[in-house]
Design a protein around this motif. Structure first.
Motif, short mmCIF file in Angstrom:
data_model
loop_
_atom_site.label_atom_id
_atom_site.label_comp_id
_atom_site.label_asym_id
_atom_site.label_seq_id
_atom_site.Cartn_x
_atom_site.Cartn_y
_atom_site.Cartn_z
N GLY A 1 11.40 43.11 56.83
CA GLY A 1 10.05 43.49 56.29
C GLY A 1 9.75 44.79 56.90
N ASP A 2 8.67 44.91 57.49
CA ASP A 2 8.04 46.12 58.03
C ASP A 2 8.56 46.47 59.49
OD1 ASP A 2 6.79 46.51 55.78
OD2 ASP A 2 5.19 45.43 56.46
N ASN A 3 9.70 46.00 59.87
CA ASN A 3 10.08 46.21 61.29
C ASN A 3 10.83 47.43 61.68
OD1 ASN A 3 9.32 44.00 62.83
ND2 ASN A 3 10.66 42.74 61.82
N ALA A 4 11.17 48.22 60.42
CA ALA A 4 11.70 49.73 61.11
C ALA A 4 10.90 50.34 61.98
CB ALA A 4 11.63 50.37 59.50
N LYS A 5 11.65 50.81 62.86
CA LYS A 5 11.32 51.60 64.25
C LYS A 5 11.15 53.24 64.28
CE LYS A 5 10.41 47.46 65.64
NZ LYS A 5 9.11 46.88 65.63
N ALA A 6 10.16 53.76 64.80
CA ALA A 6 10.17 54.82 65.07
C ALA A 6 11.21 55.31 66.27
CB ALA A 6 8.71 55.51 65.26
N PRO B 1 1.22 56.87 69.79
CA PRO B 1 1.15 57.05 68.42
C PRO B 1 2.57 57.19 67.53
CG PRO B 1 0.84 59.28 69.45
CD PRO B 1 1.09 58.12 70.48
N ALA B 2 3.37 55.96 67.86
CA ALA B 2 4.71 56.23 67.20
C ALA B 2 4.78 56.51 65.83
CB ALA B 2 5.47 54.66 67.38
N ALA B 3 3.55 56.12 64.99
CA ALA B 3 3.86 56.16 63.30
C ALA B 3 3.75 57.99 63.26
CB ALA B 3 2.36 55.77 62.83
N GLU C 1 18.81 54.53 57.24
CA GLU C 1 19.87 53.37 57.56
C GLU C 1 21.06 53.80 58.28
OE1 GLU C 1 20.11 50.22 56.44
OE2 GLU C 1 18.11 50.23 55.18
N ILE C 2 21.17 53.20 59.66
CA ILE C 2 22.33 53.56 60.50
C ILE C 2 23.09 52.21 60.46
CG2 ILE C 2 23.10 53.88 62.97
CD1 ILE C 2 20.39 55.62 62.93
N LYS D 1 11.39 56.34 60.12
CA LYS D 1 11.65 55.01 60.63
C LYS D 1 13.23 54.87 60.55
CE LYS D 1 7.22 54.09 62.03
NZ LYS D 1 6.89 52.82 61.44
N TYR D 2 13.69 53.84 61.50
CA TYR D 2 15.20 53.67 61.53
C TYR D 2 15.44 52.13 61.34
CZ TYR D 2 15.41 58.37 62.97
OH TYR D 2 15.22 59.71 63.18
#
Length: 300
Positions: A188-193, A138-140, A99-100, A145-146
Motif C-alpha cells: 500500500g502506502d507504506n513506502a518510507k522516506a 516532515p519526512a514527506a 525499489e531496493i 520514498k523507499y
C-alpha cells in the motif's frame, strides 16, 4: 585526418570527465542526503565516510556511518557500522519510489550507557525516533520514498557496563550474528522516506539485540530499553514484513566474573567442609577422652 582524430579524442576525454564529475556529484548529494535524514531521525549528528552509487551496475555501497552519542556520555558513538552493500532497481532511480531488492549492513557496533545522573543515551535516540513515528518530523519533504525487500544486519555487537561489588564497572558485550528484515516499506502506502528507514533499522536492531541479551546485558538497561521501545509504533505497523535473528548469540565480559564467582563458591564450600571436619574430629576426640577437652587454666 589528424585534426579529426584529435577532436574525437578530446571529445571522448571531455565526456569521461563530465561523467566522472556527475558520478562524484551524485555521490556527494546522496551522502549529504543520508547524513541529513539519519541525523533528523535520531536527533544526534550522523556522519558517513563515503557512498558510491553504481549507476550502471545497479549497486551501491556505503562506508563507516557513525551515529554520535548525545552530549555527556563517555563513548564516542551510539551506533556505527563499517560497510553496506545495496542492490537497486535501476528503473526506479529516477522515480519518486526507489525499489531496493537487498541491503546488507555489516559490523554494527552499539553502546548502551547511563551517565552519573542515570540519564541514558538510548533514551535520547528513542525519543527522537518516536517523533518520527508520530509524524512530528516532515519526512514527506525528503522527496523519494523507499521499499526494501530484504535487509540483513551482520555481526551486531551491543556493549554495556555492569556494576560489580565495590561500584566498579565491567564491560559486557552481546554479539548477534545476523538479523533479517523482510519487505520494509512494502504494501500500500507504506513506502518510507530515508529518515523513517533509519528509524526502523535502529528499532529493529535494538529490539532483536535486547531480546538476545536478556540475562547477559544489565537487567536495568534491558528493562529500560524495552519500556522505551514499547512507546514506539510496532514494526509491523511501519511496513516491516517479518524480522528474525539467526545464528548463535555470543557474549563476553562476564566470563571472568562468572569464573571468579565460581571460585568464591568453591572456596566457601571448602571452608564449610573444613569447619565440619574440624568439628567432627573435635567431637571424636572428646568422646575418646571421656569428656570435653578443657583448657589448661580450667584444670587448675
Amino acid at each position: 585526418m589528424k585534426l579529426l582524430l584529435k577532436i574525437v579524442v578530446a571529445a571522448f576525454i571531455l565526456v569521461v570527465l563530465v561523467i566522472a564529475g556527475l558520478v562524484l556529484y551524485i555521490d556527494h548529494i546522496a551522502l549529504r542526503g543520508v547524513e541529513h535524514s539519519a541525523s533528523s531521525a535520531l536527533g544526534v549528528n550522523t556522519t558517513l565516510r563515503s557512498i558510491h552509487l553504481g549507476l550502471l551496475s545497479g549497486g551501491a555501497s556505503m562506508d563507516e556511518m557513525k551515529v554520535s552519542n548525545p552530549q555527556g556520555f563517555k563513548t564516542n558513538h551510539f551506533l556505527k557500522f563499517d560497510t553496506s552493500e545495496v542492490k537497486v532497481s535501476l528503473g526506479s532511480l529516477t522515480s519518486d519510489l526507489v525499489e531496493i531488492p537487498s541491503l546488507i549492513i555489516s559490523d554494527i557496533d552499539i553502546n548502551l550507557e547511563k551517565d552519573a545522573k542515570g540519564q541514558a543515551n538510548y533514551k535520547v535516540i528513542l525519543d527522537s525516533m518516536k517523533k518520527t513515528d508520530d509524524g512530528q518530523k516532515p519526512a514527506a519533504k525528503e522527496g523519494k520514498k523507499y521499499v526494501i525487500r530484504q535487509v540483513v544486519f551482520k555481526n551486531v555487537s551491543v556493549h554495556a557496563d555492569v556494576v560489580q561489588i565495590g561500584g566498579l564497572f565491567k564491560p559486557v558485550t552481546v554479539t548477534v550474528p545476523e538479523i533479517r528484515l523482510q519487505n520494509v516499506g512494502s504494501g500500500g502506502d507504506n513506502a518510507k522516506a530515508m529518515s523513517e528507514v533509519t528509524s526502523i533499522f535502529v528499532h529493529a536492531i535494538l529490539d532483536q539485540a535486547i531480546k538476545a541479551g536478556m540475562g547477559i546485558l544489565p537487567a536495568d538497561i534491558t528493562a529500560d530499553v524495552t519500556a522505551q521501545m514499547a512507546k514506539l509504533e510496532p514494526l509491523k505497523n511501519l511496513g516491516v514484513g517479518t524480522i528474525e535473528t539467526l545464528g548463535k548469540i555470543g557474549q563476553s565480559g562476564l566470563d571472568l566474573e562468572k569464573q571468579a564467582q565460581n571460585f568464591q563458591e568453591l572456596g566457601k564450600k571448602a571452608t564449610e567442609s573444613s569447619d565440619q571436619v574440624g568439628k567432627t574430629l573435635e567431637e571424636l576426640g572428646g568422646g575418646l577422652l571421656g569428656g570435653d577437652k578443657k583448657k589448661p587454666e580450667q584444670n587448675k
